[in-house]
Design a protein around this motif. Structure first.
Motif, PDB file in Angstrom:
ATOM      1  N   GLU A 114       7.182  32.922  40.327  1.00  0.00           N
ATOM      2  CA  GLU A 114       6.046  33.158  39.429  1.00  0.00           C
ATOM      3  C   GLU A 114       5.591  34.607  39.485  1.00  0.00           C
ATOM      4  O   GLU A 114       5.356  35.247  38.457  1.00  0.00           O
ATOM      5  N   LYS A 115       5.505  35.166  40.709  1.00  0.00           N
ATOM      6  CA  LYS A 115       5.077  36.562  40.853  1.00  0.00           C
ATOM      7  C   LYS A 115       6.113  37.510  40.260  1.00  0.00           C
ATOM      8  O   LYS A 115       5.766  38.519  39.652  1.00  0.00           O
ATOM      9  N   ASN A 116       7.391  37.196  40.435  1.00  0.00           N
ATOM     10  CA  ASN A 116       8.443  38.033  39.860  1.00  0.00           C
ATOM     11  C   ASN A 116       8.400  37.997  38.343  1.00  0.00           C
ATOM     12  O   ASN A 116       8.592  39.020  37.680  1.00  0.00           O
ATOM     13  N   LEU A 117       8.166  36.827  37.781  1.00  0.00           N
ATOM     14  CA  LEU A 117       8.078  36.702  36.324  1.00  0.00           C
ATOM     15  C   LEU A 117       6.888  37.499  35.791  1.00  0.00           C
ATOM     16  O   LEU A 117       6.981  38.153  34.749  1.00  0.00           O
ATOM     17  N   GLN A 118       5.768  37.476  36.525  1.00  0.00           N
ATOM     18  CA  GLN A 118       4.597  38.239  36.110  1.00  0.00           C
ATOM     19  C   GLN A 118       4.893  39.739  36.138  1.00  0.00           C
ATOM     20  O   GLN A 118       4.535  40.476  35.219  1.00  0.00           O
ATOM     21  N   THR A 119       5.591  40.190  37.169  1.00  0.00           N
ATOM     22  CA  THR A 119       5.958  41.604  37.266  1.00  0.00           C
ATOM     23  C   THR A 119       6.870  41.996  36.110  1.00  0.00           C
ATOM     24  O   THR A 119       6.689  43.044  35.484  1.00  0.00           O
ATOM     25  N   PHE A 120       7.830  41.138  35.806  1.00  0.00           N
ATOM     26  CA  PHE A 120       8.753  41.408  34.704  1.00  0.00           C
ATOM     27  C   PHE A 120       7.992  41.462  33.370  1.00  0.00           C
ATOM     28  O   PHE A 120       8.260  42.312  32.522  1.00  0.00           O
ATOM     29  N   THR A 121       7.021  40.575  33.197  1.00  0.00           N
ATOM     30  CA  THR A 121       6.195  40.568  31.986  1.00  0.00           C
ATOM     31  C   THR A 121       5.394  41.861  31.873  1.00  0.00           C
ATOM     32  O   THR A 121       5.255  42.421  30.787  1.00  0.00           O
ATOM     33  N   ASP A 122       4.880  42.349  33.012  1.00  0.00           N
ATOM     34  CA  ASP A 122       4.142  43.616  33.011  1.00  0.00           C
ATOM     35  C   ASP A 122       5.040  44.765  32.562  1.00  0.00           C
ATOM     36  O   ASP A 122       4.621  45.633  31.796  1.00  0.00           O
ATOM     37  N   LEU A 164      12.304  45.928  41.264  1.00  0.00           N
ATOM     38  CA  LEU A 164      13.115  45.483  42.400  1.00  0.00           C
ATOM     39  C   LEU A 164      12.395  45.743  43.724  1.00  0.00           C
ATOM     40  O   LEU A 164      12.459  44.915  44.641  1.00  0.00           O
ATOM     41  N   GLU A 165      11.678  46.856  43.808  1.00  0.00           N
ATOM     42  CA  GLU A 165      10.925  47.152  45.036  1.00  0.00           C
ATOM     43  C   GLU A 165       9.804  46.132  45.227  1.00  0.00           C
ATOM     44  O   GLU A 165       9.582  45.634  46.331  1.00  0.00           O
ATOM     45  N   GLN A 166       9.090  45.792  44.145  1.00  0.00           N
ATOM     46  CA  GLN A 166       8.032  44.790  44.233  1.00  0.00           C
ATOM     47  C   GLN A 166       8.607  43.431  44.607  1.00  0.00           C
ATOM     48  O   GLN A 166       8.020  42.692  45.397  1.00  0.00           O
ATOM     49  N   SER A 167       9.760  43.104  44.049  1.00  0.00           N
ATOM     50  CA  SER A 167      10.410  41.833  44.367  1.00  0.00           C
ATOM     51  C   SER A 167      10.770  41.781  45.847  1.00  0.00           C
ATOM     52  O   SER A 167      10.569  40.765  46.513  1.00  0.00           O
ATOM     53  N   LYS A 168      11.280  42.890  46.350  1.00  0.00           N
ATOM     54  CA  LYS A 168      11.631  42.969  47.780  1.00  0.00           C
ATOM     55  C   LYS A 168      10.383  42.800  48.641  1.00  0.00           C
ATOM     56  O   LYS A 168      10.392  42.070  49.630  1.00  0.00           O
ATOM     57  N   GLN A 169       9.289  43.458  48.239  1.00  0.00           N
ATOM     58  CA  GLN A 169       8.038  43.349  48.997  1.00  0.00           C
ATOM     59  C   GLN A 169       7.509  41.917  48.984  1.00  0.00           C
ATOM     60  O   GLN A 169       7.008  41.422  49.994  1.00  0.00           O
ATOM     61  N   LEU A 170       7.607  41.248  47.845  1.00  0.00           N
ATOM     62  CA  LEU A 170       7.179  39.844  47.764  1.00  0.00           C
ATOM     63  C   LEU A 170       7.981  38.977  48.721  1.00  0.00           C
ATOM     64  O   LEU A 170       7.431  38.113  49.405  1.00  0.00           O
ATOM     65  N   PHE A 171       9.285  39.219  48.779  1.00  0.00           N
ATOM     66  CA  PHE A 171      10.138  38.434  49.665  1.00  0.00           C
ATOM     67  C   PHE A 171       9.774  38.691  51.123  1.00  0.00           C
ATOM     68  O   PHE A 171       9.701  37.753  51.929  1.00  0.00           O
ATOM     69  N   VAL A 172       9.501  39.944  51.487  1.00  0.00           N
ATOM     70  CA  VAL A 172       9.103  40.273  52.861  1.00  0.00           C
ATOM     71  C   VAL A 172       7.778  39.585  53.189  1.00  0.00           C
ATOM     72  O   VAL A 172       7.605  39.047  54.284  1.00  0.00           O
TER      73      VAL A 172
END
Length: 197
Positions: A114-122, A164-172
């Protein structure tokens, strides 16, 4: 003549609450038909899809029980899109999603997606904002369009790098949450410490 007013049933109260908040109420009948209470007419899944695309808030309720069926209707729309046109999900991706059901990571995976989809939408909104005015026939010229397209490669690369950096941070962050929960549940077990950034 004086009219006495009885309290509406619980189902009606929930519907009026949704209507008061601007949320459109759709009812699903046993014959699979959808009824739009705002327009007092039957509608199709294609009509519901238009509501989604225009950002209209709505809720789908079972006409008999009042149960919320919104998710199942949205899943039906996704199924039609996946089978009717160019699918967004590969077979491998769908299989991986199915494997997460019932898994300990199910809740976290949903939040991560969900957070990744929101980032992609942004990112999509930023690109749309940058291209504003180019679609106006009064402003658009071949030179301006060429400049825009030439400038997009670095911008898109930058936006995707940020994504991709935000996605990595979310995973961490998810890993850290899991480690903290494991540490709480199983104190004293070696090897259960939050990962270092």
């Amino acid at each position: 003549m004086v009219q006495t007013r009885r309290a509406p049933p619980a189902k009606a109260t929930a519907e009026s609450g949704a209507a008061d908040s601007g949320t459109r109420i759709l009812k699903k009948y046993p014959n699979r038909r959808l009824y739009d209470t705002e327009t007092s007419s039957y509608i199709t899944l294609a009509d519901v899809k238009k509501m989604v695309l225009t950002g209209q808030d709505f809720v789908v309720r079972d006409a008999k029980t009042g149960d919320d069926l919104t998710r199942s209707i949205l899943l039906q729309i996704i199924l039609e899109e996946e089978t009717g046109g160019v699918p967004m999900f590969s077979t491998t991706m769908l299989a991986q999603i199915i494997r997460f059901y019932g898994h300990a990571m199910q809740g976290m995976m949903g939040s991560y997606l969900e957070k990744n989809l929101q980032t992609f939408t942004d990112i999509q909104m930023r690109l749309a904002e940058q291209s504003k005015g180019l679609y106006d026939p009064k402003v658009m010229s071949p030179e301006l369009w060429t400049q825009f397209l030439n400038g997009q490669a670095p911008v898109v690369q930058g936006l995707m790098g940020n994504y991709l950096e935000q996605s990595k941070q979310l995973f961490v962050q998810l890993q850290e949450q899991m480690a903290k929960q494991a540490e709480t549940l199983f104190p004293g077990i070696p090897g259960i410490t939050p990962p270092k950034r």
